[in-house]
Design an enzyme around this catalytic site. Sequence first.
Site, mmCIF file in Angstrom:
data_model
loop_
_atom_site.group_PDB
_atom_site.id
_atom_site.type_symbol
_atom_site.label_atom_id
_atom_site.label_comp_id
_atom_site.label_asym_id
_atom_site.label_seq_id
_atom_site.Cartn_x
_atom_site.Cartn_y
_atom_site.Cartn_z
ATOM 1 N N ASN A 9 0.570 -0.721 -0.355
ATOM 2 C CA ASN A 9 -0.361 0.146 -0.026
ATOM 3 C C ASN A 9 1.157 1.465 -0.244
ATOM 4 O OD1 ASN A 9 -1.984 1.991 0.304
ATOM 5 N ND2 ASN A 9 -2.334 1.096 3.174
ATOM 6 N N TRP A 10 0.669 1.712 -0.884
ATOM 7 C CA TRP A 10 1.686 3.474 -1.318
ATOM 8 C C TRP A 10 1.398 4.313 -0.495
ATOM 9 C CZ3 TRP A 10 4.265 3.343 -6.903
ATOM 10 C CH2 TRP A 10 4.866 1.886 -7.101
ATOM 11 N N LYS A 11 0.201 4.133 -0.690
ATOM 12 C CA LYS A 11 -0.412 5.502 0.314
ATOM 13 C C LYS A 11 -0.270 6.632 -0.596
ATOM 14 C CE LYS A 11 -0.067 2.780 4.812
ATOM 15 N NZ LYS A 11 0.273 3.567 6.369
ATOM 16 N N HIS A 94 -9.439 0.773 5.336
ATOM 17 C CA HIS A 94 -7.522 1.140 5.836
ATOM 18 C C HIS A 94 -8.468 1.897 6.892
ATOM 19 C CE1 HIS A 94 -3.338 2.299 6.666
ATOM 20 N NE2 HIS A 94 -3.434 1.410 5.995
ATOM 21 N N GLY A 172 2.907 2.232 11.397
ATOM 22 C CA GLY A 172 3.921 2.899 10.328
ATOM 23 C C GLY A 172 4.498 3.764 12.202
ATOM 24 N N SER A 212 3.822 -2.405 10.389
ATOM 25 C CA SER A 212 4.953 -1.864 10.275
ATOM 26 C C SER A 212 5.974 -3.428 10.684
ATOM 27 C CB SER A 212 5.636 -2.087 11.852
ATOM 28 O OG SER A 212 5.258 -0.776 11.960
ATOM 29 N N GLY A 234 4.962 1.153 3.904
ATOM 30 C CA GLY A 234 6.611 1.546 4.255
ATOM 31 C C GLY A 234 7.880 0.385 3.424
HETATM 32 P P1 PGA Z 1 3.349 0.348 7.688
HETATM 33 O O1 PGA Z 1 1.265 0.432 6.773
HETATM 34 O O2 PGA Z 1 3.556 -0.830 7.426
HETATM 35 O O3 PGA Z 1 4.090 1.316 7.279
HETATM 36 O O4 PGA Z 1 2.965 0.454 8.907
HETATM 37 C C1 PGA Z 1 0.669 -0.745 7.116
HETATM 38 C C2 PGA Z 1 -0.459 -0.638 6.368
HETATM 39 O O5 PGA Z 1 -1.007 0.695 6.443
HETATM 40 O O6 PGA Z 1 -1.319 -1.466 5.989
#
Ligand code: PGA
Length: 249
Positions: A9-11, A94, A172, A212, A234
Amino acid sequence: MRKKIVAGNWKMNMDYADSEILISKLLSIYKESAADVIIAPPFTNLLAAANTLKGSAIEVAAQNMHFAENGAYTGEVSASMLKSIGVQTVILGHSERRAYFNETDEMLSKKVDTALANGMHLIFCFGEELNDRKAGNENLVVENQIKNALFHLPEAAWDQIVLAYEPVWAIGTGETASPNQAQDMHAFIRKTLADNYSWSLADSVSILYGGSVKSTNAKEIFSKADVDGGLIGGASLDAEHFIAIVNAF
Ligand code: PGA
């Protein structure tokens, strides 16, 4: 046998040029894997990503869509628009959409219905906040999120659904749920599915863990019986790290 899946998920990261570079790196590093691989770039990069990855083993997903088929919804994107550029999968629910864009279970239930009616596949996200876990309410919160958005669906619809458990306190933050915490919740989710539908359905639904996940902890998390893969934020922005996570199966 349910599918193993690693989705990135690149956000709201990666402009057009950066996205092209990341995708070409992914294509050059990725060979084959036990897990299906999905990436979800921002809308501005979706068409190019879908075109570049056509015929490859990497699938493209959207990060969101609207529940209406079309109309006066400024700034929104519909299921048919996504399908028209070759995108068949969408991430819904999400925690950032829930927290910052006020997406409720009711709204998500409509989005789910629209995605399914359009023949799309969905990665449905949910997870408790830190306060819920501190109060010992994590199972209840998760059960309600799933029930409210998904349990009106007939069994057949579940062929198109992947679940993603993402405890909000682990997203995150660098703080991952321990492999045992993830396994306990995933087993609870599967039992909840079995109680409402059947064990054969529950055993067929892939449940991803997100929060994470890194190349250093993926193997241990993915080794748990009810963890069928990961939704990676991330660490999906770096081709080597992401593919190392994919190869952790
Ligand atoms: P993260 O995000 O790996 O940066 O913790 C996961 C997500 O929100 O899908």
